[in-house]
Design a protein around this motif. Structure first.
Motif: not given
Length: 345
Positions: A291-292, A298-302, A314-317
């Motif tokens: 996702l770079k 950063k919020e989603y990555r965390n 998968e829901e977050v992706l």
């Protein structure tokens, strides 16, 4: 066409380097999808194999869609390597590779991996034992030498070819360098241009862009290149290099949809192969690269690195897909991190 014994590869093939704690079946699957021509397993301890260590035996898992695929072993004892080679035979890979390049202290300082570079006679004996023990084509991956005063790769190449190896991959650093400084491909070129050498010679080290891949292809004349760290989190490097070599222009960067699709496939393969705990946990290090370039990711990555089930991830992706629809992804240079610093070995 490049041939390793009877294995036919395309002209100037791209190889996925064997990287401990990285080149597992889930990662190999997404690299194969994106153009890797030949792949290797993580390296496997010969002692672990002959003692039936679970972790070592699991690394023998290969799948037909990966072919051609090589299994890589390491060790410092002739009998153990020969016995390990016979075990590898049963799993039926396309070739067997010997690791004489791993610089990690726990490997090299025990007389295996790059540690063997201090004793070329031992390297020859170890390789000979493997060649005689297996029906498979045997290849070797190694470095220029142990340190600046012992860059003996030209002698190594000749002697290993003479006892029957079918290809040689050379990382352009010494063991003492680890991954510091710049890889020196001039000695790799000397090996390739040696009139006595007739096996394929693959160069490895610092290839981080299609432009550099083409430059090194033309400058050093190797038969192909082996890509390691540049593929971590960016399996598209293989298809980009192929496109650039063929057409002279960069292809379109992977879309957000492609990035999420690859992340999901990698996740599912990881879950299937490693199980519900390790499969989820070990994927966490990959999300940042997939996702770079997305602003505010950063919020989603965390969130992704705290989730414990495939549906949650998968829901977050899917949220990422929706939130960033139409947003331009910033293309940043590939960073060649020293993955050995985080290696389990």
């Amino acid at each position: 066409m490049v041939k390793i014994d009877t294995i036919e590869l395309p002209d100037f093939p791209l190889l996925l380097a064997p990287m401990e704690d990285v080149s597992d079946p889930p990662f190999r699957a997404v690299c194969k999808d994106n153009g890797a021509d030949l792949m290797y397993t993580e390296f496997i301890s010969s002692e672990g194999l002959i003692r039936h260590a679970i972790k070592s035996e699991q690394k023998l898992d290969i799948f037909d869609y990966e072919r051609p695929i090589g299994i890589q072993i390491f060790g410092g004892d002739e009998d153990s390597l020969a016995m390990a080679a016979k075990i590898v035979d049963v799993t039926n890979p396309d070739l067997l590779d010997i690791n004489f390049g791993c610089p990690v202290k726990k490997v090299a300082c025990k007389g295996a991996g790059a540690g063997v570079l201090k004793d070329i006679d031992l390297m020859v004996r170890l390789t000979d034992a493997v060649v005689k023990a297996t029906r498979l084509p045997v290849t070797v991956k190694t470095r220029l030498g142990w340190d600046e005063d012992s860059k003996n790769i030209e002698e190594v190449a000749e002697r290993l070819q003479d006892i029957g190896i079918k290809a040689l991959a050379i990382h352009g650093r010494t063991r003492a360098q680890m991954y510091k400084g710049q890889a020196d491909w001039t000695l790799i070129a000397k090996v390739k241009n040696n009139p006595r050498i007739h096996i394929p010679i693959f160069g490895n080290g610092d290839i981080d862009s299609p432009q550099k891949a083409l430059e090194y292809k033309n400058r050093y004349g190797v038969d192909g290149i082996m890509i390691g760290r540049a593929a971590i989190g960016y399996p598209w490097i293989f298809r980009e290099i192929k496109h650039y070599i063929q057409h002279g222009v960069m292809p379109a960067a992977p879309t957000l949809e492609e990035r999420v699709a690859v992340a999901k496939k990698h996740l599912h393969k990881s879950f299937e192969w490693k199980g519900p705990i390790a499969g989820i946990n070990e994927m966490r290090r990959h999300y940042a690269n997939y996702l770079k370039g997305l602003p505010g990711i950063k919020e989603y990555r965390n969130r992704l690195v705290t989730l414990k089930t495939v549906p949650e991830v998968e829901e977050v992706l899917n949220e990422v897909l929706t939130h960033y629809q139409g947003v331009e992804i910033e293309q940043t240079p590939i960073v060649l991190e020293n993955y050995h610093e985080h290696c389990a070995i």
